[in-house]
Structure formats: structure tokens, C-alpha cells
Design a protein around this motif. Structure first.
Motif: not given
Length: 307
Positions: A87-95, A98-104
Motif C-alpha cells: 500500500v505504501h501509505f505510511f512511507d509515501w507522502d502523497e498516499n 489522502r487520509g485514513f479513510d482512503w487507506y481503509r
């Protein structure tokens, strides 16, 4: 009479056909969807009683340490729902922006009794990932799979080497990257990634050691079951993974998975043969890592059988 029989046949087919939004799990595209463990892909209606939840556990690394093997093997467990992609959520600033709802929304659908697990090996070497993960869940359980740091460097190079070959880009011998001006090139990014104690120090600023379970990647390849049983205990899962879930593939040279009446191996990009490395350069590399490895051993209170 023929017309009546035809109408009856059509009625039977409509009655017993699968709903239009249902696709048997065995027919799913493994690149876009997931195995049948209560998960659904983007084009499927989620199973009743399931929801998308942020992970209960994250495989944070290390790159080329066996993260994909660990996730696939954990996915055997009926109480695990594994995310399909990194997912690269926590290491990519652009991701992350987008916030935790996007991540979920990128997580698999899971039942209440299941835990969600995602893996992104880039998290381990990211300066921002530990603080960001703690902001989401300070009590999350983290999995870190490691292997001999010198072997990890060669494996790192091997992945880049084959990627460049496939893209028809020029490739350089590994020695050209490992050595600069007759000395070991310690600025080479693959070497930096293998300085485990430097990255681990950053994680321990945000999480106690008991929340980070270390998996021996070298052992997982040779004998997966003992390592997976330790992971089950750490994640507080009932013991469900058994020796019968694995078989050794002589052609590939590593263990493959057997579950739900099916057999599957890791993608062909995994387990590629390493290129030969100049013996003198390899000894330099191992000697360089020796004191760094000792620092890591002291930090985690555990010794690994690295050269």
C-alpha cells in the motif's frame, strides 16, 4: 412441446446460476483480487457481515527479506485477511495525505473474528513510518522479517538487475556498485537498507520491542512452520497453520503452499538465482556488516546466524 421444454430449461438455469456480482474464488485474478478468505476485490459485492478495517498488524519489512512469503503463508490462517498489494501509505507522502479513510478502503473485507494484515517493506527504512503508524494505533502488532544483510544486498541488486533487463535498460555488474575507488561503497542504497540497527533505533523511539516480532527470513525459507507458529502466538491467533500446508518444490528450490485443496507458489520473480559476486568484494561486504550486526543483536536481545 419444444417451446415448453425450452422455457423450463431457461427457468432452471436462472434459478441455479450464480448471482451476477459473484465470482468463484478460484477464478479470481490474483493480481487484482484476493484468495477466498472472506475478502473481496473491487468488482465484487462484499460478503454479508464483513467490513474493511485498518490493519491489526503490519509487516513493516525488510525489503528482500521474505515479506511476500510471510504474508502468503499467514494468509493460510482462517483468521487472517491479507491485503493484496503493497500500500505504501505510511512511507509515501502523497498516499499519506489522502487520509485514513482512503487507506481503509484499500484493505480486504474481513469478518469480525479475522485480523487484517498488510505488508509494505519500505516502511522499515522510512523515517516517517513509525510515527505515522503509532498515530493510527499505538498498540498495533508489527512484524519485521530479516535475513543475512549481505545476502539481502545481493538479492536487492538481483531484483533491480532483472527489472532493468525486462525494461531493456542497461545493467551494471554488482561489483561496480559495491566498490568505489577501491573501497566498499557504503553509500550504495542497498547497503544502507541492510544497516538494521540504524532503522530499528527509529522504530524503538515509537514502539516497545515487545510490539515488534522479529521473523528469521533465512529460517522461514528452510523450515517455515516453526517461524509461523511463533507468529501465530505473537498475533494471539489459534494455531491453525500445519506442516501439511507446505511442500518443497524441487524445481523452484523453496517451499510452496497447499491450502483449501489448492497448491500455489510465490511469483516467478521470487527466489531468482543471485549473480556470482567477486569473492574479495563479498568478504569486504560481510566484514563491514559484522560490527553493525552486533549492534543490532544487542539492541533486540537476540542473535542471528549471519556470516
Amino acid at each position: 412441446m419444444a417451446g415448453l421444454l425450452g422455457s423450463l430449461l431457461l427457468l432452471v438455469l436462472q434459478t441455479f446460476a450464480a448471482p451476477p456480482d459473484f465470482v468463484p474464488a478460484g477464478d479470481l485474478d490474483p493480481e487484482g483480487l484476493q484468495w477466498a478468505n472472506g475478502t473481496a476485490g473491487p468488482s465484487l459485492a462484499p460478503p454479508p457481515g464483513t467490513s474493511q478495517r485498518v490493519p491489526h498488524s503490519i509487516i513493516i519489512g525488510v525489503r528482500k527479506g521474505g515479506t511476500r512469503a510471510l504474508l502468503e503463508m499467514l494468509d493460510i490462517h482462517p483468521s487472517v485477511a491479507a491485503a493484496a498489494t503493497e500500500v505504501h501509505f505510511f512511507d509515501w507522502d502523497e498516499n499519506y495525505s489522502r487520509g485514513f479513510d482512503w487507506y481503509r478502503g484499500l484493505m480486504p473485507y474481513s469478518y469480525p473474528h479475522q485480523i487484517t494484515v498488510e505488508k509494505t517493506p519500505g516502511y522499515f527504512t522510512s523515517a516517517q513510518a513509525p510515527e505515522r503508524i503509532r498515530a493510527m494505533n499505538a498498540s498495533i502488532k508489527l512484524l519485521l522479517i530479516l535475513r543475512d544483510p549481505a545476502e539481502r544486498v545481493v538479492s536487492d541488486y538481483t531484483q533491480v538487475y532483472f527489472n532493468r533487463l525486462e525494461a531493456r535498460k542497461p545493467v551494471r555488474p554488482i561489483e561496480d556498485l559495491l566498490v568505489r575507488g577501491g573501497a566498499l561503497n557504503t553509500r550504495y542504497k542497498a547497503i544502507q537498507r541492510s544497516l538494521y540497527h540504524l532503522h530499528m533505533r527509529n522504530w524503538l523511539r515509537y514502539f516497545p520491542l515487545e510490539q515488534i516480532h522479529l521473523v528469521d527470513g533465512d529460517t522461514l525459507v528452510r523450515d517455515p512452520l516453526p517461524e509461523l507458529r511463533r507468529v501465530e502466538r505473537f498475533l494471539e491467533l489459534p494455531p491453525r497453520i500445519a506442516a501439511s500446508n507446505f511442500y518443497f518444490n524441487q524445481t523452484k528450490g523453496f517451499y510452496c503452499i497447499r491450502s483449501d485443496g489448492r497448491e500455489r507458489c510465490l511469483h516467478e520473480s521470487k527466489g531468482r538465482p543471485h549473480p556470482p559476486v567477486n569473492g574479495t568484494v563479498l568478504r569486504q561486504l560481510r566484514a563491514y556488516f559484522r560490527p553493525h550486526n552486533r549492534s543490532f543483536y544487542r539492541m533486540v536481545g537476540r542473535t542471528f546466524h549471519w556470516h
